[in-house]
Design a protein around this motif. Structure first.
Motif, PDB file in Angstrom:
ATOM      1  N   TRP A 104      -4.153  -5.130  -4.459  1.00 49.87           N
ATOM      2  CA  TRP A 104      -3.875  -5.874  -5.684  1.00 49.87           C
ATOM      3  C   TRP A 104      -4.321  -5.055  -6.887  1.00 49.87           C
ATOM      4  O   TRP A 104      -4.949  -4.003  -6.740  1.00 49.87           O
ATOM      5  CB  TRP A 104      -4.583  -7.241  -5.659  1.00 49.87           C
ATOM      6  CG  TRP A 104      -6.047  -7.183  -5.312  1.00 49.87           C
ATOM      7  CD1 TRP A 104      -6.587  -6.985  -4.068  1.00 49.87           C
ATOM      8  CD2 TRP A 104      -7.157  -7.303  -6.211  1.00 49.87           C
ATOM      9  NE1 TRP A 104      -7.960  -6.978  -4.130  1.00 49.87           N
ATOM     10  CE2 TRP A 104      -8.349  -7.188  -5.429  1.00 49.87           C
ATOM     11  CE3 TRP A 104      -7.280  -7.529  -7.571  1.00 49.87           C
ATOM     12  CZ2 TRP A 104      -9.621  -7.263  -5.984  1.00 49.87           C
ATOM     13  CZ3 TRP A 104      -8.541  -7.612  -8.129  1.00 49.87           C
ATOM     14  CH2 TRP A 104      -9.694  -7.483  -7.334  1.00 49.87           C
ATOM     15  N   PHE A 105      -3.963  -5.508  -8.068  1.00 47.94           N
ATOM     16  CA  PHE A 105      -4.307  -4.804  -9.307  1.00 47.94           C
ATOM     17  C   PHE A 105      -5.495  -5.494  -9.964  1.00 47.94           C
ATOM     18  O   PHE A 105      -5.500  -6.714 -10.125  1.00 47.94           O
ATOM     19  CB  PHE A 105      -3.134  -4.809 -10.294  1.00 47.94           C
ATOM     20  CG  PHE A 105      -1.901  -4.098  -9.821  1.00 47.94           C
ATOM     21  CD1 PHE A 105      -1.904  -3.327  -8.674  1.00 47.94           C
ATOM     22  CD2 PHE A 105      -0.718  -4.218 -10.529  1.00 47.94           C
ATOM     23  CE1 PHE A 105      -0.773  -2.680  -8.232  1.00 47.94           C
ATOM     24  CE2 PHE A 105       0.430  -3.572 -10.114  1.00 47.94           C
ATOM     25  CZ  PHE A 105       0.402  -2.799  -8.962  1.00 47.94           C
ATOM     26  N   LEU A 144       0.829  -1.201   0.000  1.00 46.61           N
ATOM     27  CA  LEU A 144       0.000   0.000   0.000  1.00 46.61           C
ATOM     28  C   LEU A 144       0.866   1.254   0.000  1.00 46.61           C
ATOM     29  O   LEU A 144       1.956   1.278   0.578  1.00 46.61           O
ATOM     30  CB  LEU A 144      -0.904   0.021   1.233  1.00 46.61           C
ATOM     31  CG  LEU A 144      -2.140  -0.883   1.183  1.00 46.61           C
ATOM     32  CD1 LEU A 144      -2.725  -1.060   2.574  1.00 46.61           C
ATOM     33  CD2 LEU A 144      -3.179  -0.307   0.233  1.00 46.61           C
ATOM     34  N   ALA A 145       0.371   2.315  -0.640  1.00 47.46           N
ATOM     35  CA  ALA A 145       1.069   3.594  -0.624  1.00 47.46           C
ATOM     36  C   ALA A 145       0.896   4.312   0.709  1.00 47.46           C
ATOM     37  O   ALA A 145       1.745   5.107   1.112  1.00 47.46           O
ATOM     38  CB  ALA A 145       0.572   4.484  -1.765  1.00 47.46           C
ATOM     39  N   LYS A 173      -6.698   6.732  -4.642  1.00 47.77           N
ATOM     40  CA  LYS A 173      -7.426   6.550  -3.392  1.00 47.77           C
ATOM     41  C   LYS A 173      -8.455   5.436  -3.533  1.00 47.77           C
ATOM     42  O   LYS A 173      -9.155   5.352  -4.534  1.00 47.77           O
ATOM     43  CB  LYS A 173      -8.124   7.844  -2.973  1.00 47.77           C
ATOM     44  CG  LYS A 173      -7.185   8.955  -2.543  1.00 47.77           C
ATOM     45  CD  LYS A 173      -7.972  10.176  -2.069  1.00 47.77           C
ATOM     46  CE  LYS A 173      -7.046  11.305  -1.655  1.00 47.77           C
ATOM     47  NZ  LYS A 173      -7.806  12.487  -1.180  1.00 47.77           N
ATOM     48  N   VAL A 174      -8.527   4.578  -2.517  1.00 47.58           N
ATOM     49  CA  VAL A 174      -9.502   3.494  -2.476  1.00 47.58           C
ATOM     50  C   VAL A 174     -10.267   3.598  -1.158  1.00 47.58           C
ATOM     51  O   VAL A 174      -9.659   3.635  -0.081  1.00 47.58           O
ATOM     52  CB  VAL A 174      -8.825   2.117  -2.570  1.00 47.58           C
ATOM     53  CG1 VAL A 174      -9.864   1.003  -2.456  1.00 47.58           C
ATOM     54  CG2 VAL A 174      -8.047   1.995  -3.876  1.00 47.58           C
ATOM     55  N   THR A 175     -11.587   3.655  -1.230  1.00 47.46           N
ATOM     56  CA  THR A 175     -12.425   3.749  -0.033  1.00 47.46           C
ATOM     57  C   THR A 175     -12.870   2.364   0.401  1.00 47.46           C
ATOM     58  O   THR A 175     -13.401   1.598  -0.409  1.00 47.46           O
ATOM     59  CB  THR A 175     -13.659   4.634  -0.292  1.00 47.46           C
ATOM     60  OG1 THR A 175     -13.219   5.951  -0.649  1.00 47.46           O
ATOM     61  CG2 THR A 175     -14.529   4.731   0.955  1.00 47.46           C
ATOM     62  N   VAL A 176     -12.646   2.038   1.672  1.00 44.42           N
ATOM     63  CA  VAL A 176     -12.977   0.721   2.207  1.00 44.42           C
ATOM     64  C   VAL A 176     -13.991   0.884   3.335  1.00 44.42           C
ATOM     65  O   VAL A 176     -13.780   1.680   4.259  1.00 44.42           O
ATOM     66  CB  VAL A 176     -11.712   0.017   2.750  1.00 44.42           C
ATOM     67  CG1 VAL A 176     -12.075  -1.338   3.354  1.00 44.42           C
ATOM     68  CG2 VAL A 176     -10.685  -0.148   1.638  1.00 44.42           C
ATOM     69  N   VAL A 183      -8.628  -3.480  -2.989  1.00 45.19           N
ATOM     70  CA  VAL A 183      -8.157  -3.724  -1.625  1.00 45.19           C
ATOM     71  C   VAL A 183      -9.120  -4.682  -0.933  1.00 45.19           C
ATOM     72  O   VAL A 183     -10.314  -4.387  -0.805  1.00 45.19           O
ATOM     73  CB  VAL A 183      -8.045  -2.419  -0.814  1.00 45.19           C
ATOM     74  CG1 VAL A 183      -7.624  -2.721   0.627  1.00 45.19           C
ATOM     75  CG2 VAL A 183      -7.043  -1.457  -1.461  1.00 45.19           C
ATOM     76  N   ALA A 184      -8.616  -5.827  -0.516  1.00 47.82           N
ATOM     77  CA  ALA A 184      -9.400  -6.786   0.258  1.00 47.82           C
ATOM     78  C   ALA A 184      -9.172  -6.525   1.743  1.00 47.82           C
ATOM     79  O   ALA A 184      -8.123  -6.005   2.138  1.00 47.82           O
ATOM     80  CB  ALA A 184      -8.988  -8.211  -0.102  1.00 47.82           C
TER      81      ALA A 184
END
Length: 311
Positions: free
Chosen positions: A257-258, A215-216, A274-277, A243-244
């Motif tokens: 992961w991609f 992760l960044a 950015k990924v919202t979880v 993102v799991a």
């Protein structure tokens, strides 16, 4: 001697190049080779949730009840922006540009570190006595730029407080309040440094693949603690990062992961998005861990506001 490689969108990457890109945040467009990407995490063109979930379980179980987890929960580890801008910032593009370039003009004497320790107080209870840095040391985290262009004028500094999200929830911490010409409220910067990061109880994964990537960083946690925004890497020939999540009573492990990477030739850009979880329940005092590194996810805001404490 052979050089370890990782694959991104069909492009072969050396581990040394990957570390350089992650640290500097630069994008490289020169292709360095083409290869199939099969390894212990599976073919790069197919994400295997079972394999990444197994790694997440290993990380979660290693941290649960460990000495490292105890040190983490007793220390001060910021997970939010160490800077609070003045209200109404910025008045114009020139001021914004000056801040982003760290261009300041200092027209005041900056106080030294106070003789007494400061106190960190957590909203959920508990406190910690910590040394307070000088106003000059805090200023150098946001100022000190010398490039041509507009500048913000700093006219004073006093020691006060500010709130910041930490590994133990919201906390009130000592902060230097810098008066900026033209603004009614100060620019605040945390005046303490983080505790020493404990030695992780699990080693990082040896090789990066599109099936499991580092992760960044952490961008933000919502006020109710149920939404986490992460910065995740991806390449130029995929559908972006995924993102799991694995949640337990003690921690939350994120596996990046991609999505649908291509095996065809691509430019070797390393990008961040950015990924919202959404979590099943609030973060609370649970640790946020990266499945790849086996370490807590560091805060990583904008380049000019990032935490320099433990990441």
């Amino acid at each position: 001697m052979s050089v370890p490689v990782v694959c991104l969108g069909g492009i072969m990457w050396t581990a040394r190049l990957r570390r350089f890109l992650v640290v500097t945040g630069l994008f490289v467009t020169a292709a360095v080779g083409v290869s199939g990407c099969g390894d212990k995490y599976g073919d790069a063109s197919a994400h295997d949730p079972a394999r990444t979930a197994e790694r997440a379980r290993q990380v979660s179980e290693a941290w649960t009840g460990s000495e490292a987890a105890r040190v983490w929960r007793e220390g001060y580890f910021p997970l939010g922006d160490p800077v609070r801008l003045p209200e109404g910032a910025f008045h114009n593009d020139a001021d914004k540009q000056a801040y982003q370039r760290q261009n300041f003009e200092v027209r005041a004497s900056l106080p030294g570190a106070p003789p007494k320790k400061g106190e960190i107080r957590w909203r959920g209870g508990g406190s910690l006595a910590v040394p307070v840095v000088s106003a000059r040391a805090a200023y150098e985290k946001v100022g000190g730029g010398s490039v041509p262009g507009p500048r913000l004028v700093l006219t004073g500094a006093r020691l006060g407080e500010m709130t910041i999200h930490t590994s133990r929830g919201s906390a009130t911490v000592p902060a230097w309040h810098f008066t900026i010409k033209g603004y009614d409220t100060p620019l605040k910067r945390v005046a303490v440094v983080a505790s020493k990061l404990p030695r992780p109880p699990v080693k990082p994964v040896r090789d990066l693949t599109s099936d499991l990537w580092e992760l960044a960083g952490l961008d933000s946690v919502s006020r109710d603690g149920r939404t986490v925004v992460l910065r995740a890497h991806h390449g130029s020939c995929d559908d972006g990062p995924g993102v799991a999540v694995l949640e337990s009573e003690d921690n939350v492990v994120f596996s990046a992961w991609f999505r649908n990477p291509s095996d065809g030739p691509c430019t070797s850009d390393l990008r961040a998005k950015k990924v919202t979880v959404k979590l099943d329940r609030p973060v609370g005092d649970r640790m946020l861990l990266d499945a790849f590194t086996g370490r807590p996810v560091p805060y990583e805001g904008s380049p000019w506001t990032r935490s320099s404490s433990w990441s």
